[in-house]
Design an enzyme around this catalytic site. Structure first.
Site, PDB file in Angstrom:
ATOM      1  N   ARG A 284       8.507  -1.709  -9.213  1.00 13.42           N
ATOM      2  CA  ARG A 284       7.920  -0.379  -9.452  1.00 13.42           C
ATOM      3  C   ARG A 284       7.116  -0.315 -10.750  1.00 13.42           C
ATOM      4  NH1 ARG A 284      12.477  -1.407  -7.066  1.00 13.42           N
ATOM      5  NH2 ARG A 284      13.838  -0.157  -8.343  1.00 13.42           N
TER       6      ARG A 284
ATOM      7  N   TYR B 251       4.195   5.895   4.465  1.00 13.24           N
ATOM      8  CA  TYR B 251       3.443   5.870   3.208  1.00 13.24           C
ATOM      9  C   TYR B 251       2.352   6.941   3.268  1.00 13.24           C
ATOM     10  CZ  TYR B 251       5.548   1.211   2.573  1.00 13.24           C
ATOM     11  OH  TYR B 251       6.408   0.146   2.457  1.00 13.24           O
TER      12      TYR B 251
ATOM     13  N   ALA C  33      -0.838  -1.988  -5.359  1.00 16.06           N
ATOM     14  CA  ALA C  33      -1.955  -1.540  -6.201  1.00 16.06           C
ATOM     15  C   ALA C  33      -2.616  -0.340  -5.554  1.00 16.06           C
ATOM     16  CB  ALA C  33      -2.975  -2.661  -6.395  1.00 16.06           C
TER      17      ALA C  33
ATOM     18  N   THR D 116       0.803  -1.233   0.000  1.00 13.90           N
ATOM     19  CA  THR D 116       0.000   0.000   0.000  1.00 13.90           C
ATOM     20  C   THR D 116       0.831   1.276   0.000  1.00 13.90           C
ATOM     21  OG1 THR D 116      -0.170  -0.036   2.418  1.00 13.90           O
ATOM     22  CG2 THR D 116      -1.884  -1.199   1.176  1.00 13.90           C
ATOM     23  N   TRP D 117       2.070   1.212  -0.445  1.00 17.39           N
ATOM     24  CA  TRP D 117       2.862   2.436  -0.537  1.00 17.39           C
ATOM     25  C   TRP D 117       2.163   3.449  -1.448  1.00 17.39           C
ATOM     26  CZ3 TRP D 117       8.678   2.556  -2.470  1.00 17.39           C
ATOM     27  CH2 TRP D 117       9.187   3.848  -2.298  1.00 17.39           C
TER      28      TRP D 117
ATOM     29  N   LYS E  20       3.202  -3.055 -18.877  1.00 17.42           N
ATOM     30  CA  LYS E  20       2.409  -2.055 -19.597  1.00 17.42           C
ATOM     31  C   LYS E  20       3.199  -0.813 -20.006  1.00 17.42           C
ATOM     32  CE  LYS E  20      -1.898  -3.531 -17.429  1.00 17.42           C
ATOM     33  NZ  LYS E  20      -3.094  -3.132 -16.632  1.00 17.42           N
TER      34      LYS E  20
ATOM     35  N   TYR F 259       9.222  -7.290  -1.143  1.00 17.92           N
ATOM     36  CA  TYR F 259       8.603  -6.059  -1.628  1.00 17.92           C
ATOM     37  C   TYR F 259       9.138  -5.701  -3.009  1.00 17.92           C
ATOM     38  CZ  TYR F 259      12.438  -2.776  -0.067  1.00 17.92           C
ATOM     39  OH  TYR F 259      13.611  -2.078   0.122  1.00 17.92           O
TER      40      TYR F 259
END
Length: 327
Positions: free
Chosen positions: A209, A60, A280, A23-24, A215, A204
């Site tokens: 990134r 975060y 996400a 959840t960063w 994509k 992690y």
């Protein structure tokens, strides 16, 4: 105990899903700002997909990620494992390492309040603090376990020597290092140590990134508020090297009927006792979680992956640029 879908973390009764929600980005800081309603929907979508571990940290969004998670988990707390962190302080928007016992006492109360809970399942030291003896940090955290505010302890970005020092004063269940197809520095020391001492890894950055989401194109750019604008992997000429690797990895993934993103997560899980932190901030970014399970990469697949990386990335770099300064 490790199964296809879950893994048992020492000290916790509820088996953890082997894919956790990172959840960063939900905090907004260094990811272009927050979008709270979408973030709540993302958390709910993850839970619906079978994810029951959420990893966060006070830094975060400087408390914002924890607050959003607390909002999203109202009425669902008993079905979810919450992993958060301690040991980073900040002035303005400039974090620095701070694992002093007094800071730990302040942080745990702040996190409990923001997350709207009276206990934390996993509490992790975010970065080693060279200015504070590890023994002092470990003893302060062990006290929180005795008090029932914390159930299990972990460390993130620690070396083997630092983990050894920590374990002299407090039990350790979880290690959170950076780990993905492109960043494999832990394989020569930290991974064997995890296996030897029955530690569960929360890997992690398994999608590096977003690189391994498959994509990005050579035209992809990032604003100055985005972490990746300072990441050497996303600068020419390296960016093209990594995109070339992703293109070849995609071809391999498609032979399994999978996306390159799913292949990247499956690779992490096949490397050992890992949970992959799937970052996400939009519900659509959760799509594909179920595709991670029910299959494995073969030895031949892993050898092909190694050849792809060797042939496309002549000058690999790690995640060192992310390290915050000491006090």
């Amino acid at each position: 105990m490790i199964s296809q879908n879950t893994i048992t973390i020492p000290g916790l009764d509820l088996p953890a899903s082997r894919v956790a929600l990172g959840t960063w980005a939900i905090g907004g800081w260094m990811w272009g700002g927050p979008d709270d309603d979408n973030a709540v929907r993302t958390i709910h979508r993850a839970l619906d997909e079978g994810v029951n571990l959420i990893d966060t940290a006070p830094v975060y969004g400087f408390g914002h990620s924890e607050e959003v998670i607390g909002r999203a988990l109202e009425g669902r707390r008993d079905k979810v494992l919450i992993a958060t962190k301690v040991g980073l302080n900040w002035k303005g928007e400039k974090p620095f390492r701070d694992s002093r016992p007094a800071r730990i006492r302040q942080e745990v109360e702040d996190s409990l309040r923001r997350l709207k809970t009276d206990y934390l399942d996993i509490y992790q030291v975010h970065w080693p603090d060279d200015e504070t003896p590890i023994a002092e940090t470990a003893v302060a955290l062990a006290e929180l376990v005795k008090e029932g505010k914390v159930r299990t302890l972990g460390v993130s970005n620690y070396s083997v020597a630092q983990m050894e020092a920590f374990r002299q004063h407090a039990p350790l269940s979880v290690v959170q290092p950076p780990y993905n197809l492109f960043e494999r520095g832990i394989e020569h020391d930290i991974l064997p140590y995890m296996v030897k001492h029955n530690l569960v890894g929360l890997g992690y950055g398994p999608l590096c990134r977003g690189l391994l989401a498959g994509k990005m194109t050579p035209q992809t750019t990032f604003p100055s508020t985005d972490l990746r604008s300072a990441d050497p992997k996303f600068q020419a000429p390296r960016f093209q090297h990594y995109l070339d690797a992703v293109a070849q990895l995609r071809t391999l993934a498609e032979k399994h009927g999978k996306s390159v993103m799913v292949l990247a997560i499956r690779w992490v899980l096949d490397q050992g006792p890992f949970i992959a932190l799937w970052g996400a901030r939009k519900p659509a970014q959760i799509e594909g979680v179920s595709g991670v399970f029910g299959w494995h990469l073969s030895d031949n697949d892993r050898a092909k992956i190694d050849r792809i990386l060797k042939n496309t990335i002549p000058d690999p770099v790690g995640p060192e640029f992310m390290a915050p300064p000491n006090r």
